[in-house]
Design a protein around this motif. Structure first.
Motif, mmCIF file in Angstrom:
data_model
loop_
_atom_site.group_PDB
_atom_site.id
_atom_site.type_symbol
_atom_site.label_atom_id
_atom_site.label_comp_id
_atom_site.label_asym_id
_atom_site.label_seq_id
_atom_site.Cartn_x
_atom_site.Cartn_y
_atom_site.Cartn_z
ATOM 1 N N THR B 165 62.201 34.755 39.735
ATOM 2 C CA THR B 165 62.343 35.166 38.331
ATOM 3 C C THR B 165 63.793 35.096 37.894
ATOM 4 O O THR B 165 64.119 34.573 36.823
ATOM 5 N N PHE B 166 64.687 35.605 38.759
ATOM 6 C CA PHE B 166 66.107 35.605 38.415
ATOM 7 C C PHE B 166 66.616 34.191 38.202
ATOM 8 O O PHE B 166 67.316 33.907 37.224
ATOM 9 N N ALA B 167 66.237 33.278 39.096
ATOM 10 C CA ALA B 167 66.756 31.921 39.001
ATOM 11 C C ALA B 167 66.213 31.203 37.777
ATOM 12 O O ALA B 167 66.945 30.526 37.053
ATOM 13 N N VAL B 169 65.009 32.467 34.924
ATOM 14 C CA VAL B 169 65.491 33.000 33.642
ATOM 15 C C VAL B 169 66.954 32.636 33.426
ATOM 16 O O VAL B 169 67.371 32.292 32.306
ATOM 17 N N SER B 170 67.771 32.659 34.491
ATOM 18 C CA SER B 170 69.196 32.393 34.274
ATOM 19 C C SER B 170 69.449 30.930 33.956
ATOM 20 O O SER B 170 70.419 30.614 33.261
ATOM 21 N N TYR B 171 68.581 30.011 34.413
ATOM 22 C CA TYR B 171 68.760 28.608 34.016
ATOM 23 C C TYR B 171 68.635 28.462 32.512
ATOM 24 O O TYR B 171 69.490 27.866 31.847
ATOM 25 N N LEU B 173 68.935 30.825 30.310
ATOM 26 C CA LEU B 173 69.988 31.587 29.624
ATOM 27 C C LEU B 173 71.286 30.798 29.549
ATOM 28 O O LEU B 173 71.987 30.835 28.527
ATOM 29 N N ILE B 174 71.637 30.088 30.615
ATOM 30 C CA ILE B 174 72.856 29.278 30.591
ATOM 31 C C ILE B 174 72.733 28.182 29.541
ATOM 32 O O ILE B 174 73.688 27.881 28.808
ATOM 33 N N LEU B 208 77.227 25.735 39.232
ATOM 34 C CA LEU B 208 76.459 26.957 38.972
ATOM 35 C C LEU B 208 74.979 26.647 38.792
ATOM 36 O O LEU B 208 74.113 27.303 39.385
ATOM 37 N N ILE B 209 74.683 25.609 38.023
ATOM 38 C CA ILE B 209 73.277 25.268 37.799
ATOM 39 C C ILE B 209 72.627 24.778 39.078
ATOM 40 O O ILE B 209 71.470 25.101 39.368
ATOM 41 N N ILE B 212 71.624 27.665 41.214
ATOM 42 C CA ILE B 212 70.428 28.329 40.688
ATOM 43 C C ILE B 212 69.184 27.525 41.029
ATOM 44 O O ILE B 212 68.152 28.085 41.434
ATOM 45 N N LYS B 216 65.906 28.723 43.468
ATOM 46 C CA LYS B 216 64.514 28.683 43.016
ATOM 47 C C LYS B 216 63.667 27.804 43.918
ATOM 48 O O LYS B 216 62.565 28.164 44.299
#
Lengths: 79, 235, 125
Positions: B165-167, B169-171, B173-174, B208-209, B212, B216
């Motif tokens: 979930t964290f990975a 959603v943060s993709y 969001l970036i 960073l991407i 992530i 995932k």
């Protein structure tokens, strides 16, 4: 020299893949399919594509063969 | 009494496919592809020097074609969903017999080395061949080693759900932050100097991407592997 | 003979013929085999052949890998990075589809116990 290696690897790949689909037992077929993946990695290395060779080595030989071996275990050894 | 005749399917399909083979080879070879065409790849390689990233394939996958990578992650998620639906079982035991003492000791020694190697391939994806997909699958193979050598080992379900979930959603969001700052979805809003090419902190949001993506893919492949190995035993 | 095999036209001919023969071996296995896992193996062989064709058609003899650093800054002799990126995506998606298909086959075997595609005829009556 490069062309000769490409020709030899292609001939080996065709022989191994034909043997993989005419086998009687399923376990031999899966092991020969791993040989096709290995020959594919060698060819990608000769074509100077390191990212694709690494991906095929990890996914094609590691995870794809694991999926087929787990299918063999669940299905039981039949024809 | 039926009058069905045995048609030899193997020989017939062999002949038909040989004819199709000759036609396909001729149709590919008779197109005159000249040897000195100017492809789009040369222009992209030159553009690479303005992004400051050493690995050209990483730039194409993450930055110039970042939306396709988002779609690929979605396909992996749907496949993992389908496998979890079919093969999920609530039993704790996944192998029948206790394995050998040598296998247990060797797998405990090898597991941290495999995890370290997978993290290295994932983090250095923009400087040398590698990246998120390769590193994630290497981490999943380390988890597989522990699964087949210990009798009652399993990765807890809540940990994998939290990481995925964290990975995911943060993709997104970036990408949305890039839309706010630069008017381009997945735009490069962190500093990326050309003088930093070859160092670890270079290229803006590209490493960073990829990290992530690696988290995932690693957690999803661990879930797929664990669902394939577990089985309801009648013990 | 080694010098004859290193010309770019001959390499293109070798790559095309080799990968097309591999594709049709896989297609032959898809059409004539009866066990369902052998059908999945044939599909995977067909996918591998297309990846080889893609990367082999853009290969020049004196090219180097598309990674820049302080020693290699000349972009004229580097390989094309766009087919590499597309094949990366294709390999991962092929593996995901194969995993889903095999899990369906396992679940079907647990329900009815059949693996021969000639006997799977519940939808016919």
């Amino acid at each position: 020299m490069t062309g000769f290696i490409i020709l030899g690897t292609f001939i080996g790949l065709i022989i191994v893949s034909f043997a993989a689909i005419v086998q009687k037992k399923l376990a031999d077929s899966i092991i020969l399919f791993m040989g096709v993946g290995l020959g594919s990695v060698v060819l990608f290395f000769i074509f100077k594509a390191p990212d694709v060779a690494l991906t095929e080595a990890v996914i094609g030989v590691g995870i794809s063969s694991l999926i087929f071996l787990m299918a063999l275990k669940h299905l039981g050894e039949q024809k | 009494m039926s009058l069905k005749r045995e048609i030899p399917t193997t020989t017939l399909s062999g002949f038909a496919l040989s004819g199709l083979l000759v036609l396909t080879i001729l149709s590919i070879l008779l197109q005159n592809i000249p040897n000195k065409i100017q492809t789009a790849g040369n222009a992209l390689l030159k553009l690479n020097t303005t992004e400051g990233v050493a690995n050209a394939v990483t730039t194409v996958v993450v930055y110039f074609r970042g939306f396709d990578t988002l779609g690929e992650i979605a396909v992996l998620f749907i496949a993992s969903l389908g496998i979890g639906l079919m093969l999920h079982s609530n039993t704790k035991c996944n192998i029948k017999a206790e394995s050998n003492f040598m296998l247990q000791t060797a797998s405990r020694l090898l597991f941290p080395i495999i995890m370290l190697f997978g993290t290295y391939v994932m983090i250095y994806g923009h400087l040398s061949p590698g990246g998120g997909f390769q590193g994630g699958v290497i981490i999943a193979s380390g988890v597989l080693l522990l699964l087949i050598s210990h009798k009652a080992f399993e990765v807890p379900h809540s940990v994998i759900v939290a990481l995925e979930t964290f990975a995911g959603v943060s993709y997104v969001l970036i990408g949305l932050i890039g839309l706010l700052v630069l008017d381009v979805f997945l735009g490069n809003f962190l500093p990326h100097d050309i003088s930093q090419m070859g160092l670890l902190l270079s290229g803006g949001i590209i490493p960073l991407i990829y990290i992530i993506v690696g988290i995932k893919v690693g957690s999803e492949m661990s879930m797929i592997v664990q669902n394939l190995i577990k089985r309801d035993y009648d013990v | 003979m080694f010098e004859f095999l290193n010309q770019p036209e001959v390499i293109k001919i070798i790559v095309t013929i080799g990968s097309m023969i591999l594709f049709f071996v896989g297609l032959f296995g898809l059409l004539t085999r009866k066990h369902i896992i052998k059908i999945f193996i044939s599909i995977a062989i067909m996918e591998s052949s297309i990846f080889l064709l893609f990367i082999g058609l853009t290969f020049k003899i004196d090219s180097i890998a598309p990674i820049l650093d302080s020693a290699h800054k000349d972009v004229a002799t580097m390989n094309d990075p766009i087919p590499h990126a597309m094949i990366l995506t294709a390999i991962v998606i092929g593996m995901a589809v194969l995993a889903l298909g095999v899990s369906f086959a396992i679940e079907y075997f647990k329900l009815t116990g059949k693996t021969d595609i000639d006997e799977m005829n519940e939808m016919r009556h």
